[in-house]
Write a protein that holds these residues in place. Structure first.
Motif, PDB file in Angstrom:
ATOM      1  N   ARG A  80      -8.619  14.514 -19.442  1.00  0.00           N
ATOM      2  CA  ARG A  80      -7.668  15.233 -18.592  1.00  0.00           C
ATOM      3  C   ARG A  80      -7.405  14.395 -17.350  1.00  0.00           C
ATOM      4  NH1 ARG A  80      -6.392  20.814 -17.934  1.00  0.00           N
ATOM      5  NH2 ARG A  80      -5.619  21.312 -15.860  1.00  0.00           N
ATOM      6  N   GLU A  81      -6.160  13.937 -17.187  1.00  0.00           N
ATOM      7  CA  GLU A  81      -5.831  13.028 -16.092  1.00  0.00           C
ATOM      8  C   GLU A  81      -4.683  13.601 -15.256  1.00  0.00           C
ATOM      9  OE1 GLU A  81      -7.468  10.442 -15.370  1.00  0.00           O
ATOM     10  OE2 GLU A  81      -8.469   9.715 -17.179  1.00  0.00           O
ATOM     11  N   SER A  82      -4.823  14.844 -14.806  1.00  0.00           N
ATOM     12  CA  SER A  82      -3.707  15.490 -14.112  1.00  0.00           C
ATOM     13  C   SER A  82      -3.818  15.438 -12.592  1.00  0.00           C
ATOM     14  CB  SER A  82      -3.609  16.948 -14.546  1.00  0.00           C
ATOM     15  OG  SER A  82      -4.807  17.644 -14.222  1.00  0.00           O
ATOM     16  N   LYS A  83      -5.028  15.381 -12.060  1.00  0.00           N
ATOM     17  CA  LYS A  83      -5.193  15.456 -10.604  1.00  0.00           C
ATOM     18  C   LYS A  83      -4.476  14.321  -9.886  1.00  0.00           C
ATOM     19  CE  LYS A  83      -9.573  17.980 -10.540  1.00  0.00           C
ATOM     20  NZ  LYS A  83     -11.000  17.969 -10.118  1.00  0.00           N
ATOM     21  N   ILE A  84      -4.611  13.118 -10.433  1.00  0.00           N
ATOM     22  CA  ILE A  84      -3.968  11.974  -9.787  1.00  0.00           C
ATOM     23  C   ILE A  84      -2.447  12.103  -9.824  1.00  0.00           C
ATOM     24  CG2 ILE A  84      -3.973  10.570 -11.898  1.00  0.00           C
ATOM     25  CD1 ILE A  84      -4.383   8.126 -10.138  1.00  0.00           C
ATOM     26  N   LEU A  85      -1.909  12.689 -10.905  1.00  0.00           N
ATOM     27  CA  LEU A  85      -0.465  12.855 -11.015  1.00  0.00           C
ATOM     28  C   LEU A  85       0.044  13.864  -9.992  1.00  0.00           C
ATOM     29  CD1 LEU A  85      -0.060  12.946 -14.906  1.00  0.00           C
ATOM     30  CD2 LEU A  85       0.211  10.988 -13.377  1.00  0.00           C
ATOM     31  N   ALA A  86      -0.662  14.967  -9.845  1.00  0.00           N
ATOM     32  CA  ALA A  86      -0.284  15.985  -8.856  1.00  0.00           C
ATOM     33  C   ALA A  86      -0.349  15.398  -7.445  1.00  0.00           C
ATOM     34  CB  ALA A  86      -1.190  17.205  -8.983  1.00  0.00           C
ATOM     35  N   TRP A  87      -1.371  14.579  -7.209  1.00  0.00           N
ATOM     36  CA  TRP A  87      -1.521  13.961  -5.887  1.00  0.00           C
ATOM     37  C   TRP A  87      -0.374  12.999  -5.605  1.00  0.00           C
ATOM     38  CZ3 TRP A  87      -2.202   8.838  -4.366  1.00  0.00           C
ATOM     39  CH2 TRP A  87      -2.540   8.653  -3.029  1.00  0.00           C
ATOM     40  N   ILE A  88      -0.006  12.189  -6.595  1.00  0.00           N
ATOM     41  CA  ILE A  88       1.095  11.231  -6.410  1.00  0.00           C
ATOM     42  C   ILE A  88       2.396  11.966  -6.089  1.00  0.00           C
ATOM     43  CG2 ILE A  88       2.551   9.530  -7.574  1.00  0.00           C
ATOM     44  CD1 ILE A  88       0.050   8.697  -9.162  1.00  0.00           C
ATOM     45  N   ALA A  89       2.678  13.022  -6.844  1.00  0.00           N
ATOM     46  CA  ALA A  89       3.900  13.791  -6.609  1.00  0.00           C
ATOM     47  C   ALA A  89       3.931  14.351  -5.192  1.00  0.00           C
ATOM     48  CB  ALA A  89       4.015  14.913  -7.629  1.00  0.00           C
ATOM     49  N   SER A  90       2.798  14.833  -4.711  1.00  0.00           N
ATOM     50  CA  SER A  90       2.738  15.398  -3.359  1.00  0.00           C
ATOM     51  C   SER A  90       2.989  14.344  -2.291  1.00  0.00           C
ATOM     52  CB  SER A  90       1.384  16.077  -3.130  1.00  0.00           C
ATOM     53  OG  SER A  90       0.329  15.117  -3.089  1.00  0.00           O
ATOM     54  N   GLN A  91       2.563  13.104  -2.545  1.00  0.00           N
ATOM     55  CA  GLN A  91       2.767  12.027  -1.578  1.00  0.00           C
ATOM     56  C   GLN A  91       4.242  11.695  -1.402  1.00  0.00           C
ATOM     57  OE1 GLN A  91       0.078  10.646   0.283  1.00  0.00           O
ATOM     58  NE2 GLN A  91      -0.700  12.507  -0.678  1.00  0.00           N
ATOM     59  N   PHE A  92       5.037  11.956  -2.426  1.00  0.00           N
ATOM     60  CA  PHE A  92       6.469  11.679  -2.370  1.00  0.00           C
ATOM     61  C   PHE A  92       7.295  12.941  -2.086  1.00  0.00           C
ATOM     62  CE2 PHE A  92       4.827   8.045  -4.595  1.00  0.00           C
ATOM     63  CZ  PHE A  92       5.680   7.007  -4.291  1.00  0.00           C
ATOM     64  N   ASP A  93       6.600  14.024  -1.745  1.00  0.00           N
ATOM     65  CA  ASP A  93       7.276  15.329  -1.586  1.00  0.00           C
ATOM     66  C   ASP A  93       8.065  15.662  -2.847  1.00  0.00           C
ATOM     67  OD1 ASP A  93       6.339  15.642   1.065  1.00  0.00           O
ATOM     68  OD2 ASP A  93       7.956  14.366   1.813  1.00  0.00           O
ATOM     69  N   GLY A  94       7.496  15.285  -3.978  1.00  0.00           N
ATOM     70  CA  GLY A  94       8.172  15.498  -5.253  1.00  0.00           C
ATOM     71  C   GLY A  94       7.655  16.724  -5.982  1.00  0.00           C
ATOM     72  N   LYS A  95       7.955  16.780  -7.260  1.00  0.00           N
ATOM     73  CA  LYS A  95       7.576  17.912  -8.098  1.00  0.00           C
ATOM     74  C   LYS A  95       6.616  17.459  -9.186  1.00  0.00           C
ATOM     75  CE  LYS A  95      10.304  20.616  -5.854  1.00  0.00           C
ATOM     76  NZ  LYS A  95       9.765  21.673  -4.977  1.00  0.00           N
ATOM     77  N   TYR A  96       5.626  18.299  -9.437  1.00  0.00           N
ATOM     78  CA  TYR A  96       4.682  18.052 -10.528  1.00  0.00           C
ATOM     79  C   TYR A  96       4.731  19.244 -11.474  1.00  0.00           C
ATOM     80  CZ  TYR A  96       0.233  18.122 -13.007  1.00  0.00           C
ATOM     81  OH  TYR A  96      -0.718  18.208 -13.991  1.00  0.00           O
ATOM     82  N   LEU A  97       5.027  18.978 -12.750  1.00  0.00           N
ATOM     83  CA  LEU A  97       5.156  20.039 -13.742  1.00  0.00           C
ATOM     84  C   LEU A  97       4.377  19.656 -14.995  1.00  0.00           C
ATOM     85  CD1 LEU A  97       8.983  20.612 -13.296  1.00  0.00           C
ATOM     86  CD2 LEU A  97       7.186  22.145 -12.496  1.00  0.00           C
TER      87      LEU A  97
END
Length: 284
Positions: A206-223
Motif C-alpha cells: 500500500r503506497e498511498s500516503k506519499i501520493l496524498a502528501w504530494i497532492a497536498s504540497q501542490f494544493d491539488g487533489k488526491y482520489l
C-alpha cells in the motif's frame, strides 16, 4: 387601464426572473465562447505492479482500469487538448497535446508495462514528463494515475513551475483494498506467473500516503479508484473541480437571461409609474 397592464407585465417578468427553469449548461460552448483552451496531460504508471488483477468487480488490471478511466474522460469531454505520457523507473512521452481523440485513443490502447526501460515506480519521472508536455502550453491540469511510489518527490523544484504555468495537479491512486500478487507473464501452460522473492509470491504494498502528501504540497487533489464503479463518479467530480479551479465565467452566462427579465420588469414598472404621474398631473 394601460397603467395596470404595464404594472402587471412588470410583475410577470419579476416572477420569471426567479422561476424560469435553469437548463444544464453546455460547458463546451462556454469554453469556446471565452476563447479558452484547456490542456489535460495524462501520465500513467506502467510499472509491473500496475498489471495486478485486483480491480473489482471483474478483476481487471490497474493499468486497464487507468485506461478505462481516461477513455471515459475523453468520451465525456472531447473538446479539450490531451497529451499522454507513461512512467515507471523512467518517463516517456507518448503523444503531445492533440484534439484528435481517435489518435489519442489508439495510443492509449497500446500502452503497456513494456513502455518503460527501467523498472520500479519513480514518481519524479511522472513530473519530469509534464515539463515536455507543457513546454509550449499553459493553464491546464496534470493527471497522474498510479498505484504508488517508491521515491520521495522533489516537490519544491516542480511547485514553482506549476504555479508559473497555471497547472493544477490531480493524483489518482489505482489500487484495491486488499492488494494482490504481481503478474510477470505466463508459463508454457498459459498459467499466470507471479513475481516472487525467496520463492514466495510478492504481495503489492500500500503506497498511498506519499501520493496524498504530494497532492497536498501542490494544493491539488488526491482520489482513489478501487473499482470500475468508481470511475464515472470520479470523472464527474474531477470535471466539477476543474471548473472551480480554472473557470469562473459560468455564473455570468447563467445570469444573462435573468438580467434581461429584470431589465424589462424595470421598463414596464417605469412606464406604469410615468403613466400614473401623467394622469395625476392632468387631473390637478
Amino acid at each position: 387601464m394601460f397603467s395596470r397592464f404595464t404594472l402587471f407585465c412588470s410583475f410577470v417578468f419579476i416572477v420569471l426572473t426567479f422561476f424560469w427553469p435553469r437548463k444544464e449548461l453546455n460547458y463546451q460552448s462556454i469554453w469556446k465562447r471565452q476563447n479558452i483552451e484547456q490542456h489535460i496531460a495524462f501520465v500513467v504508471d506502467v510499472s509491473q505492479s500496475m498489471n495486478t488483477l485486483d480491480i473489482a468487480p471483474n478483476s481487471i488490471s490497474r493499468l486497464e482500469a487507468s485506461k478505462i478511466f481516461i477513455a471515459h474522460f475523453l468520451e465525456s469531454y472531447p473538446f479539450w487538448s490531451y497529451s499522454l505520457s507513461v512512467f515507471a523507473g523512467s518517463g516517456n512521452r507518448k503523444l503531445p497535446f492533440t484534439q484528435d481523440i481517435e489518435l489519442f485513443q489508439s495510443f492509449l490502447k497500446n500502452i503497456s508495462s513494456e513502455d518503460s526501460i527501467k523498472t520500479g515506480t519513480d514518481i519524479n519521472k511522472a513530473f519530469e514528463t509534464w515539463i515536455s508536455n507543457f513546454s509550449s502550453a499553459s493553464w491546464g491540469i496534470l493527471y497522474i494515475l498510479t498505484d504508488g511510489g517508491e521515491e520521495q518527490s522533489k516537490t519544491e523544484s516542480y511547485k514553482k513551475q506549476f504555479q508559473e504555468k497555471g497547472i493544477s495537479l490531480v493524483i489518482i491512486w489505482v489500487w484495491s483494498q486488499k492488494g494482490w500478487y504481481i503478474p510477470t507473464g505466463r508459463d508454457v501452460f498459459w498459467n499466470i506467473r507471479y513475481k516472487t522473492y525467496k520463492w514466495e509470491k510478492v504481495l503489492t504494498k500500500r503506497e498511498s500516503k506519499i501520493l496524498a502528501w504530494i497532492a497536498s504540497q501542490f494544493d491539488g487533489k488526491y482520489l482513489e479508484v478501487w473499482s470500475e464503479s468508481d470511475i464515472k463518479t470520479i470523472v464527474k467530480k474531477l470535471w466539477n473541480e476543474s471548473l472551480s479551479w480554472n473557470f469562473s465565467g459560468s455564473d455570468d452566462i447563467e445570469g444573462e437571461l435573468s438580467h434581461i427579465f429584470i431589465f424589462f420588469s424595470f421598463i414596464f414598472f417605469l412606464t406604469s409609474f410615468c403613466i400614473d404621474l401623467l394622469f395625476l398631473w392632468k387631473r390637478f
